[in-house]
Design a protein around this motif. Structure first.
Motif, short mmCIF file in Angstrom:
data_model
loop_
_atom_site.label_atom_id
_atom_site.label_comp_id
_atom_site.label_asym_id
_atom_site.label_seq_id
_atom_site.Cartn_x
_atom_site.Cartn_y
_atom_site.Cartn_z
N VAL A 195 0.83 -1.20 0.00
CA VAL A 195 0.00 0.00 0.00
C VAL A 195 0.87 1.26 0.00
O VAL A 195 0.66 2.18 -0.80
CB VAL A 195 -0.96 0.00 1.21
N THR A 196 1.90 1.30 0.86
CA THR A 196 2.75 2.48 0.92
C THR A 196 3.42 2.73 -0.44
O THR A 196 3.40 3.85 -0.96
CB THR A 196 3.84 2.33 2.00
N GLY A 197 4.00 1.66 -0.99
CA GLY A 197 4.68 1.80 -2.28
C GLY A 197 3.74 2.28 -3.37
O GLY A 197 4.05 3.19 -4.14
N ALA A 198 2.53 1.68 -3.42
CA ALA A 198 1.56 2.03 -4.47
C ALA A 198 1.08 3.47 -4.31
O ALA A 198 1.00 4.21 -5.30
CB ALA A 198 0.38 1.06 -4.43
N VAL A 221 10.38 4.86 0.39
CA VAL A 221 9.36 5.18 1.40
C VAL A 221 8.71 3.89 1.91
O VAL A 221 8.50 3.70 3.11
CB VAL A 221 8.29 6.14 0.83
N ALA A 222 8.40 2.96 0.99
CA ALA A 222 7.75 1.71 1.38
C ALA A 222 8.65 0.89 2.31
O ALA A 222 8.20 0.39 3.34
CB ALA A 222 7.39 0.89 0.14
N LEU A 223 9.94 0.78 1.99
CA LEU A 223 10.87 0.01 2.83
C LEU A 223 11.01 0.64 4.22
O LEU A 223 10.97 -0.06 5.23
CB LEU A 223 12.24 -0.07 2.17
N GLY A 224 11.16 1.97 4.26
CA GLY A 224 11.31 2.64 5.55
C GLY A 224 10.05 2.53 6.40
O GLY A 224 10.12 2.49 7.63
N VAL A 261 4.55 15.99 -0.46
CA VAL A 261 3.16 15.52 -0.31
C VAL A 261 3.04 14.00 -0.51
O VAL A 261 2.47 13.31 0.35
CB VAL A 261 2.21 16.28 -1.28
N PRO A 262 3.60 13.43 -1.59
CA PRO A 262 3.55 11.96 -1.72
C PRO A 262 4.20 11.24 -0.54
O PRO A 262 3.66 10.23 -0.06
CB PRO A 262 4.32 11.68 -3.01
N ILE A 263 5.33 11.75 -0.05
CA ILE A 263 6.00 11.07 1.07
C ILE A 263 5.11 11.08 2.31
O ILE A 263 4.86 10.04 2.92
CB ILE A 263 7.35 11.76 1.42
N LEU A 264 4.62 12.27 2.68
CA LEU A 264 3.80 12.38 3.90
C LEU A 264 2.54 11.54 3.80
O LEU A 264 2.19 10.82 4.73
CB LEU A 264 3.45 13.86 4.15
N THR A 265 1.86 11.61 2.64
CA THR A 265 0.64 10.82 2.47
C THR A 265 0.96 9.33 2.58
O THR A 265 0.27 8.59 3.29
CB THR A 265 0.01 11.11 1.09
N GLY A 266 2.00 8.91 1.87
CA GLY A 266 2.38 7.49 1.89
C GLY A 266 2.69 7.01 3.29
O GLY A 266 2.26 5.92 3.69
N VAL A 267 3.42 7.82 4.06
CA VAL A 267 3.80 7.41 5.42
C VAL A 267 2.57 7.29 6.31
O VAL A 267 2.43 6.30 7.05
CB VAL A 267 4.81 8.42 6.02
N VAL A 268 1.66 8.27 6.25
CA VAL A 268 0.48 8.24 7.12
C VAL A 268 -0.42 7.06 6.74
O VAL A 268 -0.85 6.29 7.60
CB VAL A 268 -0.29 9.58 7.05
N VAL A 269 -0.69 6.90 5.44
CA VAL A 269 -1.52 5.78 4.98
C VAL A 269 -0.84 4.45 5.34
O VAL A 269 -1.47 3.53 5.87
CB VAL A 269 -1.79 5.86 3.46
N GLY A 270 0.47 4.38 5.07
CA GLY A 270 1.22 3.15 5.35
C GLY A 270 1.18 2.77 6.82
O GLY A 270 0.95 1.62 7.17
N ALA A 271 1.38 3.76 7.70
CA ALA A 271 1.37 3.49 9.14
C ALA A 271 -0.01 3.01 9.57
O ALA A 271 -0.14 2.04 10.33
CB ALA A 271 1.78 4.73 9.92
N VAL A 298 2.59 6.06 -2.81
CA VAL A 298 3.64 7.04 -3.14
C VAL A 298 3.89 7.06 -4.66
O VAL A 298 4.00 8.13 -5.26
CB VAL A 298 4.94 6.73 -2.37
N ALA A 299 3.96 5.87 -5.27
CA ALA A 299 4.21 5.81 -6.72
C ALA A 299 3.10 6.53 -7.49
O ALA A 299 3.36 7.29 -8.41
CB ALA A 299 4.33 4.36 -7.17
N ALA A 300 1.84 6.30 -7.08
CA ALA A 300 0.70 6.92 -7.77
C ALA A 300 0.74 8.44 -7.61
O ALA A 300 0.55 9.18 -8.58
CB ALA A 300 -0.61 6.36 -7.23
#
Lengths: 127, 241
Positions: A106-109, B194-197, B104-114, A111-113
């Motif tokens: 989910v995180t990868g997808a 971002v995904a790995l971290g 913006v992509p980093i912050l969104t990804g981190v919050v959604v990912g967490a 951020v990539a999107a």
């Protein structure tokens, strides 16, 4: 050229961590001290913009080259502890790895999107 | 009169197993062997950290050395994790031009990912038959050890077990993370970092740094932000889970 090319860099890391650890305790922050230290060191690097040959770059680079070494003692603790996990093996394994995989995907997808969207918006603006 | 030379195998063994020198030498030797195996075979599963952990564990088992005794030397190595985390500012500094543009992509990804990591950890553990304590122990497993341990303690999990799960999550990231990201079709170095971290903290970041400086920088940033996001989200999400 000083005789010890990494000394000042390592000293800078220790000093930044020290600042970070004191700050999180002083203000009761829910973040680890080293993470605050990372931000402090980032500020130092942004301001100082050291050359690649500088001790401020070579000290940290040495540590980062061998980052995996530093996790070995904690990892050995995991193996020692594994014997005791038999009773809850299934929920622990499922919870750990399925959730892990979902988080990664989910995180990868996301951020990539978003990067792709942002890239398109930027190229539109340029036109 | 005391003789000049004696024979003291038991005293020597006791000194050896409790001295920091043995743990330290063993750790460095195992890591050197791990690097050699990784370079020799080029097999990404043979991450130096994994090989070294197994080698040290085997030696401790064979010679019946307690983990606590090993730690008297091992903790000298573990100490440097703090300064190494600070050092992660270096790739961030080098990739700053990319980081700034992708805020913006980093912050969104981190919050959604967490949020996904926490919610799915609790739900999957429950579905697989884990008790409430085990669910709570699992909840913070994706973030870096000092934070996951503190959170586990705060919400009523078992901190020592959370530490184990956190490190396993990290090792999984180092061993299988990039391979899975390839399979998932995620090729952007920034998204991969971002995904790995976000799921494998510092151990995953060490692998990301080996892949590319960009991936490493984004992984380092993601790891720091994930620590923050997880601390805030765990107590909130647990109200609903």
């Amino acid at each position: 050229m000083s005789g010890l090319p990494v000394l000042k860099g390592v000293l800078a890391l220790l000093a930044c961590q020290l600042v970070g650890e004191v700050v999180v305790r002083l203000f009761a922050l829910e973040v680890p001290g080293p993470v605050v230290g990372m931000l402090v060191f980032l500020a130092v690097l942004r301001v100082a913009s050291p050359r690649p040959s500088s001790s401020l770059v070579r000290g940290p680079a040495l540590l980062l080259d061998h980052l995996q070494l530093l996790f070995v003692p904690a990892g050995v603790g995991v193996i020692v502890y594994l014997h005791r996990l038999r009773t809850d093996a299934l929920p622990l394994a499922a919870g750990l790895w399925l959730s892990w995989l979902l988080g990664l995907a989910v995180t990868g997808a996301v951020v990539a999107a978003l990067l792709r969207l942002g890239g398109r918006a930027a190229s539109r603006r340029r036109r | 009169m005391t003789p000049l030379v004696g024979w003291h195998p038991d005293e020597t063994w006791h000194w050896l197993t409790t001295s920091p020198l043995l743990g330290l030498t063993l750790t460095l030797a195992a890591y050197a062997a791990g690097r050699w195996a990784h370079r020799r075979t080029g097999n990404p599963v043979l991450q130096p950290v994994l090989v070294a952990i197994v080698l040290v564990a085997v030696v401790l088992e064979v010679f019946d050395i307690p983990y606590a005794d090993y730690l008297s030397g091992g903790s000298f190595v573990g100490f440097w994790l703090g300064p190494a985390t600070v050092a992660l500012a270096l790739p961030l500094h080098h990739e700053w031009h990319l980081v700034r543009r992708s805020a913006v992509p980093i912050l969104t990804g981190v919050v959604v990912g967490a949020a996904v990591s926490i919610a799915s950890a609790v739900l999957v553990t429950r579905l697989a038959g884990g008790s409430r304590t085990i669910q709570l122990t699992m909840a913070p497993k994706a973030t870096t050890t000092p934070v996951s341990i503190a959170l586990s303690d705060q919400i009523g999990g078992i901190p020592a077990l959370t530490a184990v799960l956190t490190i396993l999550a990290g090792i999984t990231g180092a061993v299988a993370g990039p391979w899975l990201l390839d399979r998932l079709g995620i090729r952007d170095l920034r998204a991969r970092g971002v995904a790995l971290g976000a799921v494998a903290h510092g151990i995953g970041t060490s692998r990301a740094l080996n892949e590319s400086r960009t991936e490493g920088a984004f992984s380092a940033l993601s790891m720091g932000l994930t620590a923050l996001a997880t601390s805030v989200l765990v107590p909130v999400l647990l109200l609903f889970l």
